[in-house]
Design a protein around this motif. Structure first.
Motif, PDB file in Angstrom:
ATOM      1  N   ARG A  39      19.958  -9.809  28.003  1.00  0.00           N
ATOM      2  CA  ARG A  39      18.843  -8.815  28.051  1.00  0.00           C
ATOM      3  C   ARG A  39      17.943  -9.603  29.138  1.00  0.00           C
ATOM      4  NH1 ARG A  39      18.055  -7.714  21.971  1.00  0.00           N
ATOM      5  NH2 ARG A  39      16.892  -9.546  22.105  1.00  0.00           N
ATOM      6  N   CYS A  97      22.593  -9.743  23.449  1.00  0.00           N
ATOM      7  CA  CYS A  97      22.390  -8.614  22.656  1.00  0.00           C
ATOM      8  C   CYS A  97      23.983  -8.231  22.198  1.00  0.00           C
ATOM      9  CB  CYS A  97      22.026  -7.110  23.313  1.00  0.00           C
ATOM     10  SG  CYS A  97      22.074  -5.882  22.112  1.00  0.00           S
ATOM     11  N   CYS A 123      19.863  -0.755  24.539  1.00  0.00           N
ATOM     12  CA  CYS A 123      18.532  -1.907  25.216  1.00  0.00           C
ATOM     13  C   CYS A 123      18.051  -1.178  26.014  1.00  0.00           C
ATOM     14  CB  CYS A 123      19.294  -2.994  25.962  1.00  0.00           C
ATOM     15  SG  CYS A 123      19.899  -4.395  24.692  1.00  0.00           S
TER      16      CYS A 123
END
Length: 142
Positions: A105, A98, A118
């Motif tokens: 992630r 990310c 996230c």
């Protein structure tokens, strides 16, 4: 801490959740208890306690937000590979980079464009909240 404006919805709903039932239990509930049926008020009190408990569970449970990193997980953010395959409990797992949050992630995590962070289960209302949220909604609107 955040801005006071961010806490306005929570403060408003908490205030309404406390004051409106307090007015009900102070005035019409005494008449209903004495004149109609005491079980009606007992049921209303149990339903109110049920809603308050689930409201508190939604408020204190971890939302599953992963904090952004100030420094990238990799030394070189620009040349970091998009995918990283790693082993978790002897299972090969593919994790995606990310670029906004600057880390790989984990499984079942995606970036939310609304929250700009996230989160787990790729939803702003994670699965862990949905049962509490649906119980509160069902009791309030039934």
């Amino acid at each position: 801490m955040g801005k006071l404006v961010n806490y306005f919805p929570v403060m408003t709903s908490t205030l309404l959740l406390i004051t409106l039932p307090a007015i009900f239990f102070a005035f019409p509930a005494t008449y209903l208890f004495n004149e109609v049926n005491p079980w009606l008020i007992i049921y209303a009190a149990l339903a109110y306690i049920y809603v308050v408990v689930h409201f508190c569970m939604v408020g204190i449970k971890d939302p599953g937000i992963f904090a952004k990193r100030k420094t990238p997980e990799d030394d070189d953010d620009v040349h970091a590979p998009i995918y990283l395959t790693t082993s978790i409990k002897n299972v090969s797992v593919r994790m995606k980079w990310c670029s906004t949050c600057k880390f790989y992630r984990p499984p079942r995590v995606s970036h939310c464009s609304t929250c700009n962070c996230c989160i787990e289960v790729s939803s702003c209302l994670p699965a862990c909240f949905f049962s509490y949220f649906s119980h509160v909604r069902t009791m309030l609107f039934s």
